[in-house]
Design an enzyme around this catalytic site. Structure first.
Site, mmCIF file in Angstrom:
data_model
loop_
_atom_site.group_PDB
_atom_site.id
_atom_site.type_symbol
_atom_site.label_atom_id
_atom_site.label_comp_id
_atom_site.label_asym_id
_atom_site.label_seq_id
_atom_site.Cartn_x
_atom_site.Cartn_y
_atom_site.Cartn_z
ATOM 1 N N LYS A 24 47.231 38.340 51.712
ATOM 2 C CA LYS A 24 47.087 37.591 50.455
ATOM 3 C C LYS A 24 48.191 36.532 50.357
ATOM 4 C CE LYS A 24 44.523 38.206 47.503
ATOM 5 N NZ LYS A 24 43.144 37.684 47.266
ATOM 6 N N TYR A 77 47.660 44.148 53.717
ATOM 7 C CA TYR A 77 46.898 43.527 52.620
ATOM 8 C C TYR A 77 47.747 42.463 51.924
ATOM 9 C CZ TYR A 77 45.257 42.861 47.824
ATOM 10 O OH TYR A 77 44.884 42.294 46.619
ATOM 11 N N THR A 132 47.438 38.294 43.973
ATOM 12 C CA THR A 132 47.970 39.580 43.514
ATOM 13 C C THR A 132 49.484 39.536 43.359
ATOM 14 O OG1 THR A 132 48.264 41.868 44.224
ATOM 15 C CG2 THR A 132 47.963 40.274 45.964
ATOM 16 N N ASP A 133 49.996 40.462 42.551
ATOM 17 C CA ASP A 133 51.464 40.585 42.417
ATOM 18 C C ASP A 133 52.087 41.212 43.667
ATOM 19 O OD1 ASP A 133 50.511 43.194 42.076
ATOM 20 O OD2 ASP A 133 51.559 43.548 40.183
ATOM 21 N N GLU A 134 51.250 41.814 44.539
ATOM 22 C CA GLU A 134 51.794 42.515 45.711
ATOM 23 C C GLU A 134 52.476 41.564 46.683
ATOM 24 O OE1 GLU A 134 49.667 45.674 47.477
ATOM 25 O OE2 GLU A 134 48.807 46.333 45.581
HETATM 26 P P1 NAD Z 1 36.709 44.307 45.429
HETATM 27 O O1 NAD Z 1 37.170 44.933 46.691
HETATM 28 O O2 NAD Z 1 36.183 45.171 44.344
HETATM 29 O O3 NAD Z 1 35.558 43.248 45.746
HETATM 30 C C1 NAD Z 1 35.699 42.273 46.766
HETATM 31 C C2 NAD Z 1 34.351 41.564 46.915
HETATM 32 O O4 NAD Z 1 34.508 40.540 47.911
HETATM 33 C C3 NAD Z 1 33.203 42.471 47.372
HETATM 34 O O5 NAD Z 1 32.051 42.243 46.601
HETATM 35 C C4 NAD Z 1 32.974 42.056 48.833
HETATM 36 O O6 NAD Z 1 31.639 42.225 49.256
HETATM 37 C C5 NAD Z 1 33.371 40.588 48.782
HETATM 38 N N1 NAD Z 1 33.777 40.086 50.105
HETATM 39 C C6 NAD Z 1 34.642 40.677 50.977
HETATM 40 N N2 NAD Z 1 34.749 39.916 52.090
HETATM 41 C C7 NAD Z 1 33.947 38.834 51.914
HETATM 42 C C8 NAD Z 1 33.644 37.706 52.697
HETATM 43 N N3 NAD Z 1 34.184 37.537 53.906
HETATM 44 N N4 NAD Z 1 32.807 36.781 52.204
HETATM 45 C C9 NAD Z 1 32.238 36.954 50.983
HETATM 46 N N5 NAD Z 1 32.468 38.019 50.196
HETATM 47 C C10 NAD Z 1 33.319 38.947 50.650
HETATM 48 O O7 NAD Z 1 37.906 43.404 44.926
HETATM 49 P P2 NAD Z 1 38.506 43.211 43.450
HETATM 50 O O8 NAD Z 1 39.345 44.369 43.108
HETATM 51 O O9 NAD Z 1 37.406 42.775 42.551
HETATM 52 O O10 NAD Z 1 39.497 41.988 43.725
HETATM 53 C C11 NAD Z 1 39.029 40.647 43.619
HETATM 54 C C12 NAD Z 1 40.190 39.708 43.929
HETATM 55 O O11 NAD Z 1 41.258 39.945 43.011
HETATM 56 C C13 NAD Z 1 40.779 39.917 45.333
HETATM 57 O O12 NAD Z 1 41.095 38.664 45.866
HETATM 58 C C14 NAD Z 1 42.049 40.730 45.075
HETATM 59 O O13 NAD Z 1 43.017 40.469 46.061
HETATM 60 C C15 NAD Z 1 42.464 40.219 43.716
HETATM 61 N N6 NAD Z 1 43.223 41.160 42.876
HETATM 62 C C16 NAD Z 1 42.746 42.429 42.639
HETATM 63 C C17 NAD Z 1 43.460 43.278 41.795
HETATM 64 C C18 NAD Z 1 42.972 44.679 41.472
HETATM 65 O O14 NAD Z 1 43.708 45.435 40.826
HETATM 66 N N7 NAD Z 1 41.767 45.063 41.848
HETATM 67 C C19 NAD Z 1 44.645 42.834 41.194
HETATM 68 C C20 NAD Z 1 45.095 41.549 41.480
HETATM 69 C C21 NAD Z 1 44.374 40.711 42.303
HETATM 70 O O1 DAU Z 2 48.892 45.119 42.178
HETATM 71 C C1 DAU Z 2 47.636 44.551 42.384
HETATM 72 C C2 DAU Z 2 46.908 45.330 43.444
HETATM 73 O O2 DAU Z 2 46.517 46.565 42.842
HETATM 74 C C3 DAU Z 2 45.682 44.617 44.011
HETATM 75 O O3 DAU Z 2 46.096 43.444 44.654
HETATM 76 C C4 DAU Z 2 44.948 45.524 44.996
HETATM 77 O O4 DAU Z 2 43.769 44.890 45.464
HETATM 78 C C5 DAU Z 2 44.576 46.805 44.278
HETATM 79 O O5 DAU Z 2 43.974 47.700 45.187
HETATM 80 C C6 DAU Z 2 45.827 47.452 43.666
HETATM 81 O O6 DAU Z 2 46.703 47.947 44.727
HETATM 82 P P1 DAU Z 2 47.418 49.369 44.624
HETATM 83 O O7 DAU Z 2 47.764 49.817 45.975
HETATM 84 O O8 DAU Z 2 48.494 49.338 43.591
HETATM 85 O O9 DAU Z 2 46.178 50.211 43.989
HETATM 86 P P2 DAU Z 2 45.663 51.691 44.269
HETATM 87 O O10 DAU Z 2 44.674 52.012 43.189
HETATM 88 O O11 DAU Z 2 45.263 51.898 45.676
HETATM 89 O O12 DAU Z 2 46.956 52.568 44.014
HETATM 90 C C7 DAU Z 2 47.653 52.542 42.778
HETATM 91 C C8 DAU Z 2 48.869 53.443 42.932
HETATM 92 O O13 DAU Z 2 48.416 54.805 43.033
HETATM 93 C C9 DAU Z 2 49.668 53.193 44.188
HETATM 94 O O14 DAU Z 2 51.049 53.386 43.904
HETATM 95 C C10 DAU Z 2 49.196 54.251 45.178
HETATM 96 C C11 DAU Z 2 48.820 55.394 44.268
HETATM 97 N N1 DAU Z 2 47.700 56.240 44.742
HETATM 98 C C12 DAU Z 2 46.530 55.643 45.094
HETATM 99 C C13 DAU Z 2 45.457 56.389 45.536
HETATM 100 C C14 DAU Z 2 44.172 55.722 45.962
HETATM 101 C C15 DAU Z 2 47.826 57.624 44.749
HETATM 102 O O15 DAU Z 2 48.898 58.176 44.382
HETATM 103 N N2 DAU Z 2 46.760 58.358 45.165
HETATM 104 C C16 DAU Z 2 45.595 57.818 45.588
HETATM 105 O O16 DAU Z 2 44.670 58.565 45.999
#
Ligand code: NAD
Ligand code: DAU
Length: 362
Positions: A172, A168, A142-144
């Site tokens: 990562k 988190y 992630t970019d975080e």
């Molecule tokens: P998600 O939370 O939707 O899904 C995560 C999945 O991993 C689930 O199906 C869960 O059951 C599985 N999991 C959790 N712990 C596990 C374990 N110990 N063993 C096996 N499976 C397990 O996540 P996502 O949003 O699809 O993110 C996927 C990947 O991409 C993550 O590594 C996340 O850090 C990264 N990522 C997400 C975002 C985003 O915006 N969602 C952005 C950048 C990077």
């Molecule tokens: O940047 C990549 C990341 O993006 C991934 O690595 C994470 O797994 C993914 O969850 C996401 O993180 P964020 O914290 O940016 O996503 P989230 O959807 O939780 O929140 C997006 C923005 O919106 C953040 O600034 C917090 C804000 N927010 C979120 C929620 C859930 C609100 O203002 N209200 C809310 O109820």
């Protein structure tokens, strides 16, 4: 365990493939015949097997219920299916949950990635040429990990120092460092991608975009943390999946690639955009969905701005995002409107408990 029917295409072991991005990746991989897939997932609250229902009769897709922390199980899967790549999506992913209970983030994101690296190394070391040269371990990050930007700071590059601010992000970052060390120390052919915020179909409604859609459809308040001016760079999930596949095929081993949408938006703008789409697609008399917007107490340690410089992947691998935010968001809202059964099935008691825990006291 049944045998996967292997065609003349590679086999990927995908972890966390029942979650949002993993499931989109697997669907794309099977539709485009990128690979045969073994999907190892623990099925946490964030997963939904309905997301992959269309693959239930696909002989080149195989699901294994299990944890990446289970070294013996991962070893068994690697020996049994002899994949050409391991792609690690498995993670705990919600920042707010990592603030309430960081333990599972350390266990899965750090220790789990370590166990997966160990099992992959043992498997890879015994492969014979050319399978050994062609093997890849791709870690999805992630970019975080780069921390927070001020308004005029340049976007994150691959050489931006890591400065994670939430449990988190720190978990990562730790995993990324472990992956890097397995390349430098053992020569394991690793790749890492660091992507910005994804949106699109199949995302669990704890994250901003699906939560806003769900709440707006149910006439519930649309919670915005702080002043709503925090900025995220939004990328359509299908573009992320294309980038992952490209990095896997053409990325230089040992390297990391930033992936972003070139699409910085304030949270308030995102929520207002969804509201105006719903005013068109799901109109109600004398009612604007934006009237549900409610500013609430900020997230502790809330990163102000993320922005990704993706010139490395665009120049070296010729990747660009295809979807623009207006069309991508419209598609996403349509998907949630047309998939109410999927949405209902994830909004169980556990989900309601989380909503209560996170929002009740703000
Ligand atoms: P998600 O939370 O939707 O899904 C995560 C999945 O991993 C689930 O199906 C869960 O059951 C599985 N999991 C959790 N712990 C596990 C374990 N110990 N063993 C096996 N499976 C397990 O996540 P996502 O949003 O699809 O993110 C996927 C990947 O991409 C993550 O590594 C996340 O850090 C990264 N990522 C997400 C975002 C985003 O915006 N969602 C952005 C950048 C990077
Ligand atoms: O940047 C990549 C990341 O993006 C991934 O690595 C994470 O797994 C993914 O969850 C996401 O993180 P964020 O914290 O940016 O996503 P989230 O959807 O939780 O929140 C997006 C923005 O919106 C953040 O600034 C917090 C804000 N927010 C979120 C929620 C859930 C609100 O203002 N209200 C809310 O109820």
């Amino acid at each position: 365990m049944a045998n996967l029917k292997i065609d003349e295409i590679p086999t990927f072991l995908v972890t966390g493939g029942v979650g949002f991005i993993g499931a989109n990746f697997i669907l794309q991989a099977r539709q485009s015949k990128w690979a045969n897939i073994i999907n190892l997932d623990k099925l946490t609250y964030a997963s939904n097997l309905q997301s992959l229902a269309e693959l239930q009769n696909d002989p080149n897709y195989y699901f294994v219920l299990g944890d990446i922390n289970n070294y013996e199980l991962v070893q068994y899967i690697l020996q049994q299916y002899r994949p050409d790549a391991v792609i690690n999506f498995a993670a705990e992913t919600h920042v707010d949950r990592s603030i309430f209970s960081p333990q599972s983030f350390i266990q899965t994101n750090v220790v789990g990635t370590f166990q997966l690296l160990e099992a992959s190394k043992a498997y890879w070391q015994k492969l014979t040429s050319p399978k050994q040269e062609n093997f890849r371990f791709l870690h999805i990050s992630t970019d975080e990990v780069y921390g927070s930007l001020n308004p005029t700071d340049p976007a994150f590059r691959e050489d931006t120092p890591y400065a994670p601010n939430s449990p988190y992000a720190a978990s990562k970052a730790s995993a990324d460092h472990l992956v890097r060390s397995y390349y430098h120390t053992y020569g394991l052919p690793t790749l890492t991608t660091n992507c910005s915020n994804n949106y699109g179909p199949l995302q669990f409604p704890e994250k901003l975009i699906p939560l806003t859609i769900l709440n707006a459809l149910n006439g519930k308040t649309l919670p915005i943390y702080g002043d709503g001016q925090n900025i995220r760079d939004w990328l359509y999930v299908g573009d992320h999946c294309d980038a992952i596949h490209l990095v896997l095929k053409e990325g230089l081993i040992g390297e990391s690639y930033n992936i972003g949408g070139l699409n910085e938006q304030t949270n308030l703008a995102v929520v207002e955009n969804i509201c105006s789409i719903l005013d068109d697609l799901s109109p109600k008399d004398n009612f604007k969905h934006s009237s549900l917007i409610t500013f609430i107490k900020d997230r502790p340690g809330h990163d102000r701005r993320y922005a990704i410089d993706c010139s490395k992947i665009s120049q070296n691998l010729n990747w660009q995002p295809k979807e623009n935010f207006d069309s991508g968001l419209l598609k996403t809202v349509h998907w949630y409107l047309n998939n109410s059964a999927w949405l209902e099935s994830v909004c169980t008691g556990t989900y309601q408990n989380w909503i209560q825990q996170n929002y009740e006291s703000r």
